[in-house]
Scaffold this active site. Structure first.
Site, PDB file in Angstrom:
ATOM      1  N   ASP A  82       0.852  -1.188   0.000  1.00  0.00           N
ATOM      2  CA  ASP A  82       0.000   0.000   0.000  1.00  0.00           C
ATOM      3  C   ASP A  82       0.897   1.250   0.000  1.00  0.00           C
ATOM      4  OD1 ASP A  82      -2.464   1.285   0.219  1.00  0.00           O
ATOM      5  OD2 ASP A  82      -2.432   1.274   2.417  1.00  0.00           O
ATOM      6  N   ASP A 104       2.913   4.773  -5.323  1.00  0.00           N
ATOM      7  CA  ASP A 104       2.248   6.041  -5.026  1.00  0.00           C
ATOM      8  C   ASP A 104       3.210   7.194  -5.293  1.00  0.00           C
ATOM      9  OD1 ASP A 104       0.953   8.237  -4.178  1.00  0.00           O
ATOM     10  OD2 ASP A 104       0.583   7.548  -2.129  1.00  0.00           O
ATOM     11  N   GLU A 134      -1.649   5.966  -8.536  1.00  0.00           N
ATOM     12  CA  GLU A 134      -2.598   6.993  -8.068  1.00  0.00           C
ATOM     13  C   GLU A 134      -2.361   8.285  -8.835  1.00  0.00           C
ATOM     14  OE1 GLU A 134      -3.186   7.356  -3.816  1.00  0.00           O
ATOM     15  OE2 GLU A 134      -3.423   9.532  -3.930  1.00  0.00           O
ATOM     16  N   HIS A 178      -7.573   9.932   3.951  1.00  0.00           N
ATOM     17  CA  HIS A 178      -7.138   8.884   4.886  1.00  0.00           C
ATOM     18  C   HIS A 178      -7.364   9.288   6.342  1.00  0.00           C
ATOM     19  CE1 HIS A 178      -4.592   8.049   1.280  1.00  0.00           C
ATOM     20  NE2 HIS A 178      -4.927   6.818   1.572  1.00  0.00           N
ATOM     21  N   GLY A 179      -7.752   8.300   7.161  1.00  0.00           N
ATOM     22  CA  GLY A 179      -7.875   8.543   8.600  1.00  0.00           C
ATOM     23  C   GLY A 179      -9.276   8.976   9.002  1.00  0.00           C
ATOM     24  N   HIS A 208      -9.313   5.118  -2.015  1.00  0.00           N
ATOM     25  CA  HIS A 208      -8.560   5.124  -0.752  1.00  0.00           C
ATOM     26  C   HIS A 208      -9.378   5.885   0.287  1.00  0.00           C
ATOM     27  CE1 HIS A 208      -4.373   3.656  -1.692  1.00  0.00           C
ATOM     28  NE2 HIS A 208      -5.002   3.562  -2.845  1.00  0.00           N
ATOM     29  N   GLY A 209      -9.028   5.657   1.567  1.00  0.00           N
ATOM     30  CA  GLY A 209      -9.731   6.389   2.621  1.00  0.00           C
ATOM     31  C   GLY A 209     -11.177   5.949   2.764  1.00  0.00           C
ATOM     32  N   GLY A 210     -11.374   4.617   2.786  1.00  0.00           N
ATOM     33  CA  GLY A 210     -12.741   4.092   2.907  1.00  0.00           C
ATOM     34  C   GLY A 210     -13.352   4.348   4.277  1.00  0.00           C
ATOM     35  N   VAL A 231      -9.571   0.027   3.380  1.00  0.00           N
ATOM     36  CA  VAL A 231     -10.097   0.308   4.723  1.00  0.00           C
ATOM     37  C   VAL A 231      -9.003  -0.012   5.732  1.00  0.00           C
ATOM     38  CG1 VAL A 231     -11.868  -0.261   6.427  1.00  0.00           C
ATOM     39  CG2 VAL A 231     -12.426  -0.370   3.987  1.00  0.00           C
TER      40      VAL A 231
END
Ligand code: 13P
Length: 294
Positions: A82, A104, A134, A178-179, A208-210, A231
């Site tokens: 990731d 990334d 990305e 994210h977060g 991303h950032g589920g 997630v």
């Protein structure tokens, strides 16, 4: 079955559902993910970030363990690096037996992003690994990056990016971050952009950032073409809460039983999420055989 993300995400793309990509740092999390996938007849992706792999989840421990457990089940399981930013981390994961890597370079300029992804695609594809890239930038919820439209993925640039890099799936920025979001906040997502990206690229797309994105948003992005949902925070927080609740109710619980309770808690969360994003019941034994021969 241990596979790259390529076939499993094409299956999701062709059949309009999404696969969970869960950050894992230990055996209990890995077991919970793989057992959930098998029980739900779903594919699953295990993500490990460079920070996680340096602090605790070392590639030489995680990769063989995950491969071993994945080969015992009939559903597809992938192990993905990731947010691989450094070339050395990506190559280390390729050499350690990961089945997939994310490059990334989303913080770099367009041409540099392309160059970095191209370099890894050449190596990874030669070894049968898939590559996620990305474009645009999914930042941090704590910085309110999700609401900064300047960071969102540009449709025209994405078309050129995919053509030139030949990446297998693309992470797009449409409003998540994210977060954890501030308490009570559900992000507003750019569905129109997502629709245009899917229509234009016609390939597996990644969110991303589920965590904290809200069930309605998640249902809608799957409907519009997201095929992989990352997630991390939500499941880690949930797992910690299961641990605290179990210890509070049974302070004398044995350590091994505590781990079992935690694993079962994680499985409840994961299986519910798999149903939400439509990955449950997608794999019969016959499907798996076909996917394996591909
Ligand atoms: P969350 O922690 O917000 O779920 O993000 C996970 C992620 O996107 C990992 O790449």
């Amino acid at each position: 079955m241990y596979v790259s993300m390529k076939e499993m995400l094409l299956h999701a793309h062709n059949n309009k559902y999404a696969v969970m990509a869960i950050n894992v740092v230990n055996m209990e999390q890995v077991k919970a993910c793989i057992e959930s996938a098998e029980e739900e007849k779903s594919a699953v992706i295990l993500n490990i970030s460079p920070r996680q792999m340096k602090a605790h989840a070392y590639p030489y421990i995680m990769a063989p363990m995950i491969k071993n457990l994945a080969e015992r089940v009939s559903v597809p399981v992938a192990l993905n690096l990731d947010h691989g930013v450094n070339y050395e981390d990506v190559v280390n994961c390729i050499n350690s037996g990961y089945s997939s890597v994310m490059v990334d370079a989303s913080s770099f300029a367009f041409e540099e992003n392309i160059r970095r992804v191209q370099a890894i695609v050449t190596i990874a594809h030669a070894k049968g690994l898939s590559v996620e890239a990305e474009l645009g930038h999914v930042g941090l919820a704590a910085n309110a990056d999700g609401q900064n439209a300047d960071l969102y993925t540009d449709v025209k640039m994405a078309k050129e990016f995919v053509e030139r890099t030949n990446c297998d799936c693309l992470a797009v920025a449409i409003g998540t971050a994210h977060g954890s979001y501030p308490k009570g906040m559900i992000p507003r997502l750019d569905f129109q952009r997502l629709k245009e990206l899917k229509d234009t690229l016609n390939m597996p797309l990644v969110l991303h950032g589920g965590s904290g994105a809200g069930e309605e948003n998640i249902r809608k992005v799957v409907e519009l073409g997201i095929n992989k949902i990352n997630v991390c925070t939500d499941l880690m927080d949930y797992t910690k809460q299961v641990m605290l609740d179990t210890l509070q109710k049974q302070p004398d619980i044995q350590y091994m039983e505590l781990n079992e309770a935690i694993e079962n808690g994680m499985k409840d969360f994961i299986k519910k999420y798999m149903r939400l994003i439509g990955s449950s019941n997608r794999y019969t034994f016959e499907d798996c055989k076909v996917a394996e021969l591909d």
